[in-house]
Design a protein around this motif. Structure first.
Motif, PDB file in Angstrom:
ATOM      1  N   LEU A 153       0.813  -1.215   0.000  1.00  0.00           N
ATOM      2  CA  LEU A 153       0.000   0.000   0.000  1.00  0.00           C
ATOM      3  C   LEU A 153       0.846   1.264   0.000  1.00  0.00           C
ATOM      4  O   LEU A 153       0.303   2.368  -0.103  1.00  0.00           O
ATOM      5  CB  LEU A 153      -0.941   0.015   1.211  1.00  0.00           C
ATOM      6  N   LEU A 178      -6.126   3.447   2.994  1.00  0.00           N
ATOM      7  CA  LEU A 178      -5.638   4.252   1.888  1.00  0.00           C
ATOM      8  C   LEU A 178      -4.169   4.591   2.090  1.00  0.00           C
ATOM      9  O   LEU A 178      -3.788   5.165   3.120  1.00  0.00           O
ATOM     10  CB  LEU A 178      -6.456   5.544   1.779  1.00  0.00           C
ATOM     11  N   GLN A 234       0.459   4.329  -2.372  1.00  0.00           N
ATOM     12  CA  GLN A 234       0.548   3.558  -3.615  1.00  0.00           C
ATOM     13  C   GLN A 234      -0.759   2.866  -3.983  1.00  0.00           C
ATOM     14  O   GLN A 234      -1.072   2.722  -5.165  1.00  0.00           O
ATOM     15  CB  GLN A 234       1.660   2.505  -3.510  1.00  0.00           C
ATOM     16  N   ALA A 235      -1.499   2.437  -2.985  1.00  0.00           N
ATOM     17  CA  ALA A 235      -2.728   1.685  -3.251  1.00  0.00           C
ATOM     18  C   ALA A 235      -3.609   1.690  -2.012  1.00  0.00           C
ATOM     19  O   ALA A 235      -3.190   2.115  -0.924  1.00  0.00           O
ATOM     20  CB  ALA A 235      -2.397   0.247  -3.672  1.00  0.00           C
ATOM     21  N   GLY A 236      -4.818   1.210  -2.210  1.00  0.00           N
ATOM     22  CA  GLY A 236      -5.742   1.046  -1.101  1.00  0.00           C
ATOM     23  C   GLY A 236      -6.216  -0.395  -1.008  1.00  0.00           C
ATOM     24  O   GLY A 236      -6.110  -1.171  -1.962  1.00  0.00           O
ATOM     25  N   SER A 294      -5.873   1.140  -7.066  1.00  0.00           N
ATOM     26  CA  SER A 294      -5.892   2.597  -6.977  1.00  0.00           C
ATOM     27  C   SER A 294      -6.673   3.167  -8.150  1.00  0.00           C
ATOM     28  O   SER A 294      -6.706   2.587  -9.245  1.00  0.00           O
ATOM     29  CB  SER A 294      -4.461   3.164  -6.988  1.00  0.00           C
ATOM     30  N   GLY A 343      -8.960  -2.544  -9.093  1.00  0.00           N
ATOM     31  CA  GLY A 343      -7.989  -3.295  -8.312  1.00  0.00           C
ATOM     32  C   GLY A 343      -8.047  -4.788  -8.576  1.00  0.00           C
ATOM     33  O   GLY A 343      -8.768  -5.265  -9.447  1.00  0.00           O
TER      34      GLY A 343
END
Length: 361
Positions: free
Chosen positions: A151, A253, A256-258, A296, A305
């Motif tokens: 993340l 969150l 880089q990503a969630g 994301s 995703g």
């Protein structure tokens, strides 16, 4: 201690209501090196229920005091009685020379938790807190994602433990008497706060909103807690019995990503239905349809995703760790000092909700 000779450690369980019968008794009985020796309940229906599952060799006591008279026959006391009894019973058990597991919350205040911790340290005894949701499937999955850097830097952690129960069920958990330590802030709040502190470290400040929504309810049934961690992460935690449309269990969150995950870990429902660890079906496993998603730029509900396999839940790992701590000196899986830190947050949340202020810790 019996366990030092290679025979099972003998547990005495105080209380056989929801916590005792659904969680503690089955998990103790299924743990290698532990045995459920005595259950404290004077209720004949509950005695029969326990005997039917755990055999005629199970012993019963009418009160916790009955256990102290034969403390040399036990190796562990597990306290699953109502919240207001946790501190006095744990104190008596420690003074009787017995290691203790206490269901959450360990106490009504952080000061009481630290007093119990000091007593346990003074006596050289284990004092552990049953924060079983550290072994939820989604929490274990999230821990792995964070550890692997999937993340990036986590910026916000949203955690929801929501239900739709428009009619109060009654009982001490929904009592307005402060002595009962009821309400969702101390019930489900103990879980979500503990998880946030484990993931992201100590709290620097706390803000909360707490309401009594349902007619006839006497204590909080809809509460929001915002924690700013010293690490810079912000945790937004929701516990409610009045949520007509449930949100994601986790929405995390990062830079880089969630990670978004819906649905509750299946272990509690399985235990309620009589399923047991070590049975024919794999324990703690959920179907692929319930996996969360990592990605994301797009909602997971519209296909954004990738599916993230959910790690199997592992409630049995808690009592396995307790047995290892007693037998081999392994680490305490959940210390009273950790529980006290969570209680610092819960007390701050209660003050914040009452006064409408941000509380610094």
């Amino acid at each position: 201690m019996t366990g030092m000779t290679g025979t099972p450690l003998r547990g005495g369980l105080v209380g056989y209501g929801l916590a005792g019968s659904v969680f503690h008794a089955p998990l103790i009985a299924s743990t290698e090196g532990l045995t459920l020796d005595t259950v404290v309940t004077s209720n004949p229906v509950r005695q029969e229920q326990a005997r039917a599952e755990f055999g005629d060799g199970l012993r019963f006591a009418a009160t916790p005091d009955d256990l102290w008279a034969r403390a040399d026959e036990l190796d562990l006391i597990v306290i699953a009685s109502p919240n207001k009894t946790h501190v006095p019973i744990a104190t008596a058990a420690l003074k009787a020379g017995l290691p203790v597991v206490v269901d959450k919350p360990i106490a009504g205040t952080a000061a009481e938790a630290r007093e119990l911790a000091a007593l346990a340290d003074e006596r050289g005894l284990l004092l552990s807190v049953f924060q079983n949701r550290r072994w939820d499937n989604d929490f274990l999955t999230l821990q792995g994602l964070i550890a692997e850097g999937e993340l990036g830097d986590v910026w916000r952690f949203e955690s929801r433990f929501e239900r739709w129960r428009p009619q109060p069920k009654g009982g001490w958990r929904e009592s307005g008497d402060p002595a009962e330590i009821g309400g969702l802030l101390y019930d489900l709040g103990s879980h979500v706060v503990d998880q946030a502190l484990v993931l992201f470290g100590p709290a620097a400040s706390v803000y909360a909103e707490s309401d009594i929504r349902r007619p006839g309810a006497a204590t909080d049934d809809d509460t929001f807690i915002a924690i700013t961690h010293t690490s810079g992460v912000r945790s937004h935690l929701y516990v409610s019995a009045t949520t007509a449309q449930l949100g994601p269990r986790f929405r995390v969150l990062g830079s880089q990503a969630g990670y978004v995950k819906y649905g509750l870990d299946p272990q509690e429902a399985d235990l309620r239905e009589g399923k047991r660890p070590g049975g024919a079906s794999p324990w703690g496993v959920e179907p692929q349809s319930l996996w969360g998603r990592v990605g994301s730029g797009e909602s997971p509900l519209t296909g954004g995703g990738r599916p993230q396999p959910t790690v199997p839940g592992a409630y049995p790992a808690y009592y396995a760790a307790v047995a290892a701590a007693l037998r081999d000196g392994a680490p305490n899986p959940v210390t009273a000092h950790e529980a006290a830190a969570a209680l610092d947050v819960l007390e701050a949340a209660r003050r914040s909700a009452h006064e409408g202020v941000v509380v610094s810790l």
